[in-house]
Write a protein that holds these residues in place. Sequence first.
Motif, PDB file in Angstrom:
ATOM      1  N   UNK A 246      -2.273  45.890  10.599  1.00 41.58           N
ATOM      2  CA  UNK A 246      -1.528  46.900   9.834  1.00 41.58           C
ATOM      3  C   UNK A 246      -2.244  47.342   8.564  1.00 41.58           C
ATOM      4  N   UNK A 247      -3.030  46.455   7.973  1.00 45.48           N
ATOM      5  CA  UNK A 247      -3.737  46.799   6.750  1.00 45.48           C
ATOM      6  C   UNK A 247      -4.824  47.829   6.938  1.00 45.48           C
TER       7      UNK A 247
ATOM      8  N   UNK B  19       4.992  54.766  10.691  1.00 46.13           N
ATOM      9  CA  UNK B  19       6.164  54.785  11.583  1.00 46.13           C
ATOM     10  C   UNK B  19       5.734  54.863  13.046  1.00 46.13           C
ATOM     11  N   UNK B  20       4.727  55.694  13.316  1.00 46.33           N
ATOM     12  CA  UNK B  20       4.245  55.838  14.692  1.00 46.33           C
ATOM     13  C   UNK B  20       3.650  54.538  15.207  1.00 46.33           C
ATOM     14  N   UNK B  21       2.927  53.827  14.334  1.00 41.49           N
ATOM     15  CA  UNK B  21       2.322  52.562  14.748  1.00 41.49           C
ATOM     16  C   UNK B  21       3.389  51.527  15.091  1.00 41.49           C
ATOM     17  N   UNK B  22       4.495  51.556  14.378  1.00 42.57           N
ATOM     18  CA  UNK B  22       5.600  50.644  14.704  1.00 42.57           C
ATOM     19  C   UNK B  22       6.156  50.957  16.090  1.00 42.57           C
ATOM     20  N   UNK B  23       6.188  52.237  16.437  1.00 42.98           N
ATOM     21  CA  UNK B  23       6.737  52.653  17.731  1.00 42.98           C
ATOM     22  C   UNK B  23       5.822  52.254  18.879  1.00 42.98           C
ATOM     23  N   UNK B  24       4.519  52.555  18.759  1.00 42.09           N
ATOM     24  CA  UNK B  24       3.613  52.321  19.891  1.00 42.09           C
ATOM     25  C   UNK B  24       3.114  50.886  19.922  1.00 42.09           C
ATOM     26  N   UNK B  25       3.146  50.198  18.758  1.00 42.38           N
ATOM     27  CA  UNK B  25       2.676  48.824  18.689  1.00 42.38           C
ATOM     28  C   UNK B  25       1.191  48.734  18.392  1.00 42.38           C
ATOM     29  N   UNK B  26       0.779  47.567  17.940  1.00 39.45           N
ATOM     30  CA  UNK B  26      -0.638  47.298  17.673  1.00 39.45           C
ATOM     31  C   UNK B  26      -1.187  46.382  18.762  1.00 39.45           C
ATOM     32  N   UNK B  27      -2.466  46.559  19.108  1.00 37.60           N
ATOM     33  CA  UNK B  27      -3.392  47.557  18.571  1.00 37.60           C
ATOM     34  C   UNK B  27      -3.024  48.959  19.036  1.00 37.60           C
ATOM     35  N   UNK B  28      -3.485  49.940  18.258  1.00 38.45           N
ATOM     36  CA  UNK B  28      -3.273  51.334  18.619  1.00 38.45           C
ATOM     37  C   UNK B  28      -4.539  52.122  18.319  1.00 38.45           C
ATOM     38  N   UNK B  29      -4.603  53.318  18.877  1.00 36.06           N
ATOM     39  CA  UNK B  29      -5.737  54.213  18.651  1.00 36.06           C
ATOM     40  C   UNK B  29      -5.233  55.412  17.862  1.00 36.06           C
ATOM     41  N   UNK B  30      -5.960  55.765  16.812  1.00 34.38           N
ATOM     42  CA  UNK B  30      -5.603  56.915  15.980  1.00 34.38           C
ATOM     43  C   UNK B  30      -6.749  57.913  16.043  1.00 34.38           C
ATOM     44  N   UNK B  31      -6.419  59.169  16.367  1.00 37.37           N
ATOM     45  CA  UNK B  31      -7.459  60.192  16.436  1.00 37.37           C
ATOM     46  C   UNK B  31      -6.854  61.549  16.116  1.00 37.37           C
ATOM     47  N   UNK B  32      -7.671  62.460  15.575  1.00 38.46           N
ATOM     48  CA  UNK B  32      -7.161  63.800  15.272  1.00 38.46           C
ATOM     49  C   UNK B  32      -6.729  64.517  16.541  1.00 38.46           C
TER      50      UNK B  32
ATOM     51  N   UNK C 150      -7.718  54.185   8.744  1.00 35.67           N
ATOM     52  CA  UNK C 150      -7.825  54.957   9.981  1.00 35.67           C
ATOM     53  C   UNK C 150      -7.291  56.374   9.789  1.00 35.67           C
ATOM     54  N   UNK C 151      -6.172  56.506   9.069  1.00 36.27           N
ATOM     55  CA  UNK C 151      -5.624  57.836   8.772  1.00 36.27           C
ATOM     56  C   UNK C 151      -6.616  58.650   7.954  1.00 36.27           C
TER      57      UNK C 151
END
Length: 385
Positions: free
Chosen positions: A163-164, A135-148, A169-170
């Motif tokens: 998206x795949x 859901x968050x990726x849909x909001x911010x758009x791709x590409x995105x950065x995921x980090x703890x 990444x999670x």
Amino acid sequence: MSHIATILLLGSGELGREFVISAKRLGARVIACDSYDDAPAMQLADGREVFSMLDGEALRAVAERHRPDFIVPEVEAIRTEVLAELEADGFNVVPTARATQLTMNRDGIRDLAADELGLVTSRYRYAESLDEVLTAAEHVGLPCVIKPVMSSSGKGQSTVRDPGDLEAAWTYAAENMRGDRRRVIVEQFVDFDYEITLLTVRHAGGVSFCPPIGHRQERGDYRESWQPAAMTDAAIGAAQAMARRVVDELGGHGLFGVEFFVKGEEVIFSELSPRPHDTGMVTLVSQDLTEFDLHARAILGLPLPDDIRARASASAVILADRESDDFGFEGLADAMAEGADLRIFGKPMTRSYRRMGVALASGPDTDAARAAASSAAAKVRIAYR
């Protein structure tokens, strides 16, 4: 009493090691703490304590036993609510307990910067499950950065363009979180021209800035840094204004590593650490007073120079490529033959991509300094036995 102050250092890695040197040169007594024995800072400190700083009872017991004049955090994984309790009981937490609580977690400092102070940041959302990541990726758009929200040295960080790849990444972020918070920040990928660290010192005389530090990362971790980074006066002014606002809001005295993305004249706040920054290792060769000297002076209430300048200099890290507790170093003489300097951190164990040292070099300009530092680092070999 033979010392001017007792410092309880929470975290004893390579940054803590250099801080111990700076603090002891000024006459302080340092007790170095970490979750494993013989950590780099412990080798130079006056005393050591080995315990998990996520163990609140152990943290309080150590503070009560040593009764330090200053408690100085150097890592993220600390039971920060205990620091707040200790501050309420009269201990001096650097820079403040509130600052450690907000900055030890990316969500705290990001919400402060974006929501309360109105600083320019990338779009972002938090997630605590794969569904929330999607859901968050849909909001911010791709590409995105995921980090703890809690990690160090880029651990658990990845850039997602497809998206795949979100599930992987999670998983990677969840496996590399520090502490006990299973939460990530999903943020817009910023197509920046370059990124900088602005070392900002809040001290008794006000707020001072070091010249900006440029840096390059791989796997979310710093690989080389250089100072001064080329920036327009307008961009430097914007970065300094934002850094001043956030450190004044956090309060206390000490050095802060404030990170920004820069796109043209636009400066975007990224992160903040309330302590010396790994990219600031370059100041070991670039500045007369290193970031560790400045941190120690600010904490101890000593004056800072009015104008902090930097020579064209660079740092490049020396990495391990496997796990071992039986190793040595080769090639040091070759690395230093053309004028570069080295710092070997003294870590008792290697592992893949672990920083074991850094090469430092100055030059007529930062490009020459970067080339010299990278060449020197490449000549140092870790000999596994």
